[in-house]
Write a protein that holds these residues in place. Structure first.
Motif, mmCIF file in Angstrom:
data_model
loop_
_atom_site.group_PDB
_atom_site.id
_atom_site.type_symbol
_atom_site.label_atom_id
_atom_site.label_comp_id
_atom_site.label_asym_id
_atom_site.label_seq_id
_atom_site.Cartn_x
_atom_site.Cartn_y
_atom_site.Cartn_z
ATOM 1 N N TYR A 90 0.865 -1.185 0.000
ATOM 2 C CA TYR A 90 0.000 0.000 0.000
ATOM 3 C C TYR A 90 0.895 1.226 0.000
ATOM 4 O O TYR A 90 1.784 1.363 0.844
ATOM 5 N N ARG A 91 0.651 2.110 -0.958
ATOM 6 C CA ARG A 91 1.448 3.335 -1.072
ATOM 7 C C ARG A 91 0.529 4.543 -0.927
ATOM 8 O O ARG A 91 -0.358 4.761 -1.765
ATOM 9 N N PRO A 92 0.696 5.355 0.118
ATOM 10 C CA PRO A 92 -0.172 6.528 0.298
ATOM 11 C C PRO A 92 -0.081 7.489 -0.881
ATOM 12 O O PRO A 92 1.010 7.762 -1.386
ATOM 13 N N ASP A 93 -1.209 7.986 -1.307
ATOM 14 C CA ASP A 93 -1.270 9.004 -2.350
ATOM 15 C C ASP A 93 -0.998 10.354 -1.695
ATOM 16 O O ASP A 93 -1.753 10.777 -0.820
ATOM 17 N N PRO A 94 0.076 11.059 -2.079
ATOM 18 C CA PRO A 94 0.409 12.320 -1.416
ATOM 19 C C PRO A 94 -0.656 13.402 -1.585
ATOM 20 O O PRO A 94 -0.772 14.300 -0.747
ATOM 21 N N ASP A 95 -1.427 13.326 -2.658
ATOM 22 C CA ASP A 95 -2.447 14.347 -2.914
ATOM 23 C C ASP A 95 -3.800 13.996 -2.311
ATOM 24 O O ASP A 95 -4.602 14.891 -2.015
ATOM 25 N N ALA A 96 -4.073 12.705 -2.148
ATOM 26 C CA ALA A 96 -5.364 12.274 -1.600
ATOM 27 C C ALA A 96 -5.148 11.023 -0.756
ATOM 28 O O ALA A 96 -5.530 9.921 -1.153
ATOM 29 N N PRO A 97 -4.501 11.168 0.408
ATOM 30 C CA PRO A 97 -4.204 9.994 1.236
ATOM 31 C C PRO A 97 -5.476 9.271 1.667
ATOM 32 O O PRO A 97 -6.480 9.913 1.994
ATOM 33 N N PHE A 98 -5.414 7.952 1.633
ATOM 34 C CA PHE A 98 -6.545 7.131 2.021
ATOM 35 C C PHE A 98 -6.734 7.198 3.533
ATOM 36 O O PHE A 98 -5.787 7.029 4.300
ATOM 37 N N ARG A 99 -7.976 7.446 3.968
ATOM 38 C CA ARG A 99 -8.265 7.577 5.399
ATOM 39 C C ARG A 99 -9.604 6.930 5.720
ATOM 40 O O ARG A 99 -10.499 6.881 4.878
ATOM 41 N N TYR A 100 -9.702 6.477 6.962
ATOM 42 C CA TYR A 100 -10.997 6.056 7.480
ATOM 43 C C TYR A 100 -11.280 6.859 8.736
ATOM 44 O O TYR A 100 -10.481 6.854 9.685
ATOM 45 N N THR A 101 -12.398 7.573 8.747
ATOM 46 C CA THR A 101 -12.839 8.308 9.922
ATOM 47 C C THR A 101 -13.898 7.478 10.620
ATOM 48 O O THR A 101 -14.975 7.235 10.063
ATOM 49 N N ALA A 102 -13.579 7.014 11.820
ATOM 50 C CA ALA A 102 -14.485 6.143 12.564
ATOM 51 C C ALA A 102 -15.669 6.935 13.094
ATOM 52 O O ALA A 102 -15.672 8.170 13.099
ATOM 53 N N SER A 103 -16.673 6.215 13.578
ATOM 54 C CA SER A 103 -17.884 6.863 14.066
ATOM 55 C C SER A 103 -17.612 7.738 15.287
ATOM 56 O O SER A 103 -18.380 8.667 15.567
ATOM 57 N N ASN A 104 -16.520 7.462 16.015
ATOM 58 C CA ASN A 104 -16.174 8.290 17.179
ATOM 59 C C ASN A 104 -15.313 9.482 16.804
ATOM 60 O O ASN A 104 -14.858 10.232 17.673
ATOM 61 N N GLY A 105 -15.069 9.667 15.508
ATOM 62 C CA GLY A 105 -14.303 10.812 15.028
ATOM 63 C C GLY A 105 -12.824 10.560 14.848
ATOM 64 O O GLY A 105 -12.117 11.395 14.279
ATOM 65 N N ALA A 136 -11.894 -4.393 0.335
ATOM 66 C CA ALA A 136 -10.525 -3.885 0.396
ATOM 67 C C ALA A 136 -10.334 -2.644 1.269
ATOM 68 O O ALA A 136 -9.392 -2.602 2.068
ATOM 69 N N PRO A 137 -11.175 -1.599 1.169
ATOM 70 C CA PRO A 137 -10.929 -0.419 2.012
ATOM 71 C C PRO A 137 -10.903 -0.760 3.503
ATOM 72 O O PRO A 137 -10.059 -0.260 4.252
ATOM 73 N N ALA A 138 -11.822 -1.628 3.930
ATOM 74 C CA ALA A 138 -11.853 -2.019 5.342
ATOM 75 C C ALA A 138 -10.664 -2.896 5.693
ATOM 76 O O ALA A 138 -10.052 -2.751 6.765
ATOM 77 N N TYR A 139 -10.301 -3.820 4.790
ATOM 78 C CA TYR A 139 -9.187 -4.722 5.071
ATOM 79 C C TYR A 139 -7.864 -3.971 5.192
ATOM 80 O O TYR A 139 -7.013 -4.314 6.017
ATOM 81 N N VAL A 140 -7.670 -2.963 4.358
ATOM 82 C CA VAL A 140 -6.417 -2.198 4.412
ATOM 83 C C VAL A 140 -6.310 -1.455 5.739
ATOM 84 O O VAL A 140 -5.231 -1.378 6.336
ATOM 85 N N ILE A 141 -7.409 -0.905 6.226
ATOM 86 C CA ILE A 141 -7.395 -0.259 7.542
ATOM 87 C C ILE A 141 -7.037 -1.284 8.615
ATOM 88 O O ILE A 141 -6.219 -1.020 9.511
ATOM 89 N N HIS A 142 -7.611 -2.474 8.528
ATOM 90 C CA HIS A 142 -7.320 -3.531 9.502
ATOM 91 C C HIS A 142 -5.855 -3.959 9.427
ATOM 92 O O HIS A 142 -5.195 -4.133 10.460
ATOM 93 N N ASP A 143 -5.325 -4.101 8.207
ATOM 94 C CA ASP A 143 -3.912 -4.432 8.053
ATOM 95 C C ASP A 143 -3.039 -3.367 8.710
ATOM 96 O O ASP A 143 -2.024 -3.677 9.348
#
Length: 222
Positions: A90-105, A136-143
């Motif tokens: 997984y390589r972060p995109d410098p212009d649009a980094p992948f993020r997950y915002t949880a329900s608690n913020g 995949a989006p959820a699995y990458v956060i878990h990884d």
């Protein structure tokens, strides 16, 4: 469709390796017994009357909903001949980094890391929606939570093993409720499937997954 304990056990056999399926079926039976759940009347599989309690529904209803943002960029790395499977980074995109915002913020932003989708730990058969990249989006956060734990990367090194399972569960529910924006800018919402989410949550919270979490040598810290 929510299933009874017997239906969940059958689905576990379809989804997981034999040893993991056996562990999960034992847990399903224990949870079902604790709750005093009764089998629904034949032909009325949606009823929740009397003592009937669908375990998948209970978990699903108890999870929050967050949101995904950014681009999820994964590169093929090599083929691992020892384990007979390809490896990816997984390589972060410098212009649009992948993020997950949880329900608690709380925001989880993975850094450069090895990933193989839903196979850390190796839990899913590579069939249909159970494929390693199905959620995949959820699995990458878990990884990332595993990597942050093993490599002691702040701030996400404070997440516990049980919390990592709950975060994955919430992230999958988010895909089913809110969806994820794809490369073409379209938001895709996954079909609601409480049973699959419930079994994945059990799988990533199993003793097999705990062993992977505790084995700090089984990770590359980049």
């Amino acid at each position: 469709m929510a299933r009874t304990a017997g239906g969940l056990a059958h689905l576990a056999d379809e989804m997981f390796s034999e040893d993991l399926a056996q562990e999960l079926k034992s847990r399903i039976a224990r949870e079902n017994a604790i709750r005093g759940a009764a089998e629904p009347v034949p032909g009325d599989v949606h009823t929740k009357g009397f003592k009937t309690l669908f375990l998948g529904d209970e978990l699903y209803d108890g999870l929050g909903v967050g949101s995904f943002s950014g681009r999820l960029v994964v590169e093929w790395n090599r083929f691992d001949f020892d384990n007979n499977r390809p490896t990816f980074v997984y390589r972060p995109d410098p212009d649009a980094p992948f993020r997950y915002t949880a329900s608690n913020g709380r925001v989880f932003e993975p850094r450069l890391m090895d990933t193989d989708g839903g196979t850390i730990p190796l839990i899913l058969h590579s069939l249909g929606k159970f494929a390693p990249w199905g959620y995949a989006p959820a699995y990458v956060i878990h990884d990332w939570l595993f990597v942050a734990h093993k490599c002691n990367v702040a701030p996400d090194n404070d997440i516990s093993f049980p919390q990592s399972a709950d975060i994955l569960g919430e992230a999958i529910k988010t895909l089913m409720e809110v969806g994820h924006t794809d490369f073409d800018g379209s938001t895709k919402v996954f079909p609601k499937d409480e049973d699959t989410l419930y079994l994945i949550h059990l799988g990533v919270g199993s003793s097999i997954a705990q062993g992977t979490w505790d084995n700090t040598g089984s990770v590359v810290c980049r």
